[in-house]
Scaffold this motif. Sequence first.
Motif, PDB file in Angstrom:
ATOM      1  N   GLY A 126      42.290  45.948  41.412  1.00 45.56           N
ATOM      2  CA  GLY A 126      42.214  45.037  40.271  1.00 45.56           C
ATOM      3  C   GLY A 126      43.067  43.794  40.405  1.00 45.56           C
TER       4      GLY A 126
ATOM      5  N   ARG B 188      44.277  49.787  41.170  1.00 38.66           N
ATOM      6  CA  ARG B 188      43.267  50.159  42.168  1.00 38.66           C
ATOM      7  C   ARG B 188      42.218  49.056  42.155  1.00 38.66           C
TER       8      ARG B 188
ATOM      9  N   ASP C 122      43.854  38.678  30.151  1.00 40.18           N
ATOM     10  CA  ASP C 122      44.003  38.236  31.528  1.00 40.18           C
ATOM     11  C   ASP C 122      45.402  38.660  31.980  1.00 40.18           C
ATOM     12  N   ALA C 123      45.465  39.533  32.985  1.00 34.08           N
ATOM     13  CA  ALA C 123      46.758  40.092  33.404  1.00 34.08           C
ATOM     14  C   ALA C 123      47.698  39.039  33.972  1.00 34.08           C
TER      15      ALA C 123
ATOM     16  N   LEU D 154      33.971  47.301  29.999  1.00 35.08           N
ATOM     17  CA  LEU D 154      34.671  48.360  30.739  1.00 35.08           C
ATOM     18  C   LEU D 154      35.793  48.963  29.904  1.00 35.08           C
TER      19      LEU D 154
ATOM     20  N   ASP E 186      42.726  44.643  31.129  1.00 32.88           N
ATOM     21  CA  ASP E 186      41.525  44.209  31.844  1.00 32.88           C
ATOM     22  C   ASP E 186      40.864  43.088  31.050  1.00 32.88           C
TER      23      ASP E 186
END
Length: 285
Positions: free
Chosen positions: A123, A121, A104-105, A83, A78
């Motif tokens: 994201g 979910r 950063d995915a 978070l 994330d």
Amino acid sequence: MTAANKQQIDDWNGAVGERWLTYNDWLDRRTEAYGRAALAAAAAQPGETVLDIGCGAGATAFELARAVGAGGSVVGVDVSEPLLGRARERAAALGLAVEFRLADASRPLFEPARFDLLFSRFGVMFFDDPVAAFAELRKTLKPGGRLAFACWQAPERNDWYRWPLRAIAAEIDLPSVDPRAPGPFALAEPERIEQVLGAAGFGAIELSAFQAPFYLGEGEDPDAAAADAYDQVLRVGPVARLLAAQDEAVRARAEARLRGALRELARERGIAMMGATWTVTARAV
Ligand SMILES: C[S@@+](CC[C@H](N)C(=O)[O-])C[C@H]1O[C@@H](n2cnc3c(N)ncnc32)[C@H](O)[C@@H]1O
């Protein structure tokens, strides 16, 4: 981090991330049913390696960790430091060995063919360049590996989003929003999901429509439910952002409209609104 996705990275480390942190339990309860549908479609198996994309405070990463067991592994990625901080605290309290990574995915992060399953979910709707992001993610899947995620269908099918905005529209001009811009509804169109995933190198793309009530407010009676909903709508989501930008008089009128509309919607113990998602599955080809 890079210029790509900069706005989202700023938002999720700033006011948006802070609000999500404050209301995380509330949001987890609201989004649990949609996440469950995607988790069921993902069908994580004991021993598998899994990536939870945009994992937030970790709720679904924990479910995945339980499913893969001690022989498997789960990484949550994330961009939001606050978070992920909460996710790490929760993992420690639950005694679950999930690795949480601040990144950063959409960037190359992992060695190729590391994961059996990519999960998310809500994201994966925030990428500036979704095709490039999903293509990068696909490389991290083993051949034939699975992708499963939940994303929102269009606002017209999500009353929990649409109704509060409608209530204030008499007082405030609602800004027009590019439906494909990074945000909760960026993947609302089925054709776009298929186009993006296909171009990113996924096959066997399947969309399954899912619906569940979204409880905007809860309470002992309709008054309490309306007050709970009012409280939340003023703090999280698009109405909160719009009202924050208004002068005091306009804000007061819009808040009165909202309060009235929510009270009308409240039934015994709650305000249940329609929420509709796509449960999307695909495979690396
Ligand atoms: C709507 S929240 C969902 C969080 C979590 N999956 C859940 O269901 O509670 C979207 C999440 O995606 C994250 N996010 C947005 N863009 C991202 C990116 N490029 N890479 C990784 N995470 C991202 C945000 O920080 C946020 O935590």
